[in-house]
Design an enzyme around this catalytic site. Structure first.
Site, PDB file in Angstrom:
ATOM      1  N   ASN A   9      -5.508  -3.657  -5.017  1.00  0.00           N
ATOM      2  CA  ASN A   9      -5.422  -5.040  -4.572  1.00  0.00           C
ATOM      3  C   ASN A   9      -5.057  -5.908  -5.762  1.00  0.00           C
ATOM      4  OD1 ASN A   9      -6.130  -4.843  -1.752  1.00  0.00           O
ATOM      5  ND2 ASN A   9      -8.156  -4.254  -2.439  1.00  0.00           N
TER       6      ASN A   9
ATOM      7  N   GLU B  38      -5.843   2.484  -2.906  1.00  0.00           N
ATOM      8  CA  GLU B  38      -4.879   1.389  -2.977  1.00  0.00           C
ATOM      9  C   GLU B  38      -5.258   0.492  -4.139  1.00  0.00           C
ATOM     10  OE1 GLU B  38      -5.641  -0.145   0.921  1.00  0.00           O
ATOM     11  OE2 GLU B  38      -6.930  -1.742   0.166  1.00  0.00           O
TER      12      GLU B  38
ATOM     13  N   GLU C 257      -8.868   0.723  -5.860  1.00  0.00           N
ATOM     14  CA  GLU C 257      -9.843   1.237  -4.912  1.00  0.00           C
ATOM     15  C   GLU C 257      -9.726   2.751  -4.785  1.00  0.00           C
ATOM     16  OE1 GLU C 257      -9.803  -0.872  -1.222  1.00  0.00           O
ATOM     17  OE2 GLU C 257     -10.273  -2.776  -2.186  1.00  0.00           O
TER      18      GLU C 257
ATOM     19  N   PHE D  75     -20.934  -8.050  17.518  1.00  0.00           N
ATOM     20  CA  PHE D  75     -20.373  -8.753  16.361  1.00  0.00           C
ATOM     21  C   PHE D  75     -19.107  -9.534  16.705  1.00  0.00           C
ATOM     22  CE2 PHE D  75     -22.831  -5.228  14.747  1.00  0.00           C
ATOM     23  CZ  PHE D  75     -23.611  -5.831  13.772  1.00  0.00           C
TER      24      PHE D  75
ATOM     25  N   GLU E 162      -2.723   8.030   6.933  1.00  0.00           N
ATOM     26  CA  GLU E 162      -3.260   8.934   5.932  1.00  0.00           C
ATOM     27  C   GLU E 162      -4.475   9.652   6.496  1.00  0.00           C
ATOM     28  OE1 GLU E 162      -4.273   6.484   2.643  1.00  0.00           O
ATOM     29  OE2 GLU E 162      -6.174   5.822   3.485  1.00  0.00           O
TER      30      GLU E 162
ATOM     31  N   LYS F 269       0.810  -1.220   0.000  1.00  0.00           N
ATOM     32  CA  LYS F 269       0.000   0.000   0.000  1.00  0.00           C
ATOM     33  C   LYS F 269       0.843   1.269   0.000  1.00  0.00           C
ATOM     34  CE  LYS F 269      -4.102  -2.129   1.983  1.00  0.00           C
ATOM     35  NZ  LYS F 269      -3.684  -3.470   1.617  1.00  0.00           N
TER      36      LYS F 269
END
Length: 671
Positions: free
Chosen positions: A290, A288, A275, A348, A200, A116
């Protein structure tokens, strides 16, 4: 074309690759750890090789074991899936040295884009708009705090080699940067073997939109439109769709052109994803790339009709793309929900165990509606603590967004899982959320709409009436079955009273129920005691069926059913409630019964999921304030911080770092 390929992965993505390879006439080899000995991908493949203990670092992440498995089985090429070794530059280099083909991009592209930090440098060099941030090596948490102060809060801490939400934290203050930096490093090290983290600027109210690219080894690169992936929880995608409800044709073209230009700049030659973080005004910034197949690739496949796994295999075999940019069209709308083994009612947290029942909706294409279920599990299988908690990816495709959402909602209501906790109730509730249906999305959607987490929902309005009607219909069918047992009352037919009190937990709804030809008629009783118009329910449901599927006044619905003492538990549209159907005499008695309440556990910290205690942050006798960290527990590669809910004093600590705890195990007590 290859005769035999090996899939260096597990779970649903391994099964997904096997399906396409089988259709292409290519044989497959699965690899598995000891924990996956009975896994579905092992059963599906033509051959399978054991590669080590359950821990990924000793099995799925060991390149030498993958190469050795290829040589043992005669596999010519390797598909990495996603995660594990899929974005490790060293992996395709090792395969090449061993005379094997990597079904993915060349190592140079992975080096340039898979990392990245390096990808942002490459994007900046190519004059692609990027989010402000610091791309150098961050020495420690103090250095991270200084950088964050310069950029301005909030900031995002991200693992350089990360993916899937691992090693990622949003920080709004110096304290959160310091803590988040160390947690992100630990997660990154555990998940990817690389603890580098960068910082960032976090764009407020952003949307996450990604462009699917596809390149070959002859210099051709195209894009296949976009996916909207803004519905996220803890930076992990939950729901994806294609296309995006935000973009217009011009913005789609601009984003696609940038993605293709970036891919060409690094000689990209496989399926990959660029992305972007997008503003609500359609502005966008490179985030980034992938360099692998994305989890959410099925939505792109359904709107384009292009099998991405097949294209990856063909490109790796040296074939040119048979598709030009002008051939790519987006037809209809696709929605994907990720089903996870986690408890939505307990923040979750991961859930593990055996799938006592696993009954997904039938995969089919009918009347313009497609239902697809990508999974790597089967009934009787086990969800392990060692790997990602994904159970399946449920995907629907329809001519319009509204129709795709409606199909998804019905499919979720039809998806029956028992033995573990899962997030189907949450996904089902999301499908009916007004803001989601309107397409007003952002990556903060879940945090904004469910600020206190997802709680048990009380059935209201039409949903309550629908559940009550189905409960009454089920009870009526059960009653009919009992009355068919021979030898009762000398064979005399007893006329059963029609009036019923249906309790949704303790909410009472009065109605009348009875058989009318092939249907069951339900009439709701108003405050004056009068029965209204008949609602006709038709269903082939029979005792033992896990899902009631049928129509109410011609409208198709699905309701999950689970027998309980004296009643039945029904789940529909994110509402799960015990339902009791009483005669008037039974109801009169039931109203006199005391209501039990759960015991108070407010002075105890219980382990919310099975996991490994990473650290205990307090000592006995220590005073703590609400929000302070008490312990960190790791499960399924995620570090979970347990915080104090209120001020108090630690009385006794019952667990220590390194201990493996079961769910609800006692960690510490407060005075």
């Amino acid at each position: 074309m290859f005769k035999r390929i090996l899939i260096a992965n597990r779970g649903e993505i391994a099964c997904r690759v096997i399906k396409t390879a089988r259709r292409m006439g290519v044989q497959t080899v699965a690899v598995y750890s000891e924990a996956d000995r009975d896994a579905l991908h092992v059963e599906m493949a033509d051959e399978a090789v054991l590669i080590g203990p359950p821990a990924a670092a000793e099995s799925y992440l060991v390149i030498e074991k993958i190469v050795d498995a290829c040589h043992k089985t005669g596999a010519e090429a390797v598909h990495p899936g996603y995660g594990f070794l899929s974005e490790r530059e060293a992996f395709p280099r090792a395969l090449e040295a061993a005379g094997l083909v990597f079904i993915g991009p060349n190592p140079g592209a992975i080096a340039a884009m898979g990392d990245k930090i390096e990808s942002k440098k490459a994007a900046a060099k190519a004059k692609v708009s990027t989010v402000p941030g610091y791309l150098g090596v961050i020495e420690d948490d103090k250095h991270a705090v200084r950088i964050a102060d310069e950029i301005g809060y909030p900031v995002m801490l991200k693992a350089s080699a990360g993916g899937g939400g691992k090693g990622m934290r949003i920080a709004n203050s110096k304290a959160e940067v310091a803590e988040g930096f160390n947690l992100a490093k630990a997660e990154a090290k555990a998940s990817f073997g690389d603890d580098r983290v960068f910082v960032e600027k976090f764009i407020v109210d952003p949307r996450h939109i990604e462009i699917q690219v596809l390149g070959d080894k002859h210099g051709n690169v195209i894009h296949l439109g976009e996916r909207e992936c803004s519905i996220q929880r803890r930076n992990q995608k939950v729901i994806e769709e294609a296309p995006s409800p935000l973009l217009d044709e011009e913005t789609r073209r601009k984003m696609g052109e940038q993605a293709v230009a970036l891919a060409k700049a690094v000689h990209y030659d496989s399926a990959g994803t660029v992305e972007f973080v997008a503003g609500q005004d359609k502005s966008f910034y490179f985030l980034e790339m992938n360099t692998r197949l994305q989890v959410e690739h099925p939505v792109t496949e359904l709107v384009t009709g292009i099998d991405l796994v097949e294209q990856m295999i063909r490109v790796a075999a040296g074939e040119k793309l048979a598709i030009a940019q002008r051939d790519v069209t987006l037809t209809g709308w696709a929605v994907e929900s990720r089903l996870y083994a986690e408890d939505p009612f307990r923040n979750f947290l991961p859930s593990i165990g055996r799938l006592v029942k696993y009954r997904p909706p039938a995969e089919a294409s009918k009347d313009g509606i497609t239902v697809r279920n990508d999974t790597g599990v089967q009934e009787g299988g086990e969800i392990s603590i060692h790997y990602d908690p994904m159970i399946a990816k449920l995907v629907t495709h329809a001519p319009s967004r509204a129709a795709a959402i409606e199909a998804q909602a019905t499919a979720l209501d039809s998806f029956y899982v028992d033995g573990i906790r899962h997030n189907i109730p949450f996904l089902s509730a999301l499908m009916h959320h007004p803001r989601w249906r309107e397409g007003r999305l952002s990556t903060g959607f879940i945090a904004e709409e469910f600020p206190k987490g997802f709680a048990v929902r009380v059935p209201e309005g039409e949903v309550a009436r629908r559940i009550a009607a189905v409960g009454a219909a089920i009870d009526h069918v059960l009653g009919e079955r009992k009355r068919q047992i021979s030898g009762q009352l000398g064979g005399r037919i007893v006329q059963r009273e029609r009036r019923r009190a249906v309790w949704l937990d303790h909410q009472e709804i009065l109605l009348e129920v009875g058989r009318e030809s092939e249907a069951i008629a339900v009439r709701f009783i108003d405050a004056e005691g009068k029965a209204g118009n008949a609602h006709l329910l038709q269903s082939p449901w029979k005792p033992g069926d896990p899902v009631w599927q049928g129509t109410i006044d011609g409208q198709f619905i699905a309701v999950q059913t689970r027998p309980i003492a004296n009643g039945i538990r029904l789940a529909h549209q994110g509402v799960e409630v015990p339902v009791y159907v009483w005669t008037e005499a039974e109801a009169a008695s039931a109203r006199l019964m005391p209501v039990t309440t759960a015991s108070d556990t407010g002075k105890k910290l219980l382990c919310p999921m099975p996991g490994l205690v990473v650290s205990i942050a307090v000592n006995e006798g220590q005073e703590v304030k609400a929000g302070e960290t008490l312990a960190v527990v790791e499960a399924m590669k995620m570090q979970n911080v347990l915080r104090a809910e209120q001020d108090g004093t630690v009385k006794k600590i019952h667990a220590s770092a390194g201990a493996t705890l079961a769910v609800d195990a006692l960690i510490l007590e407060f005075a």
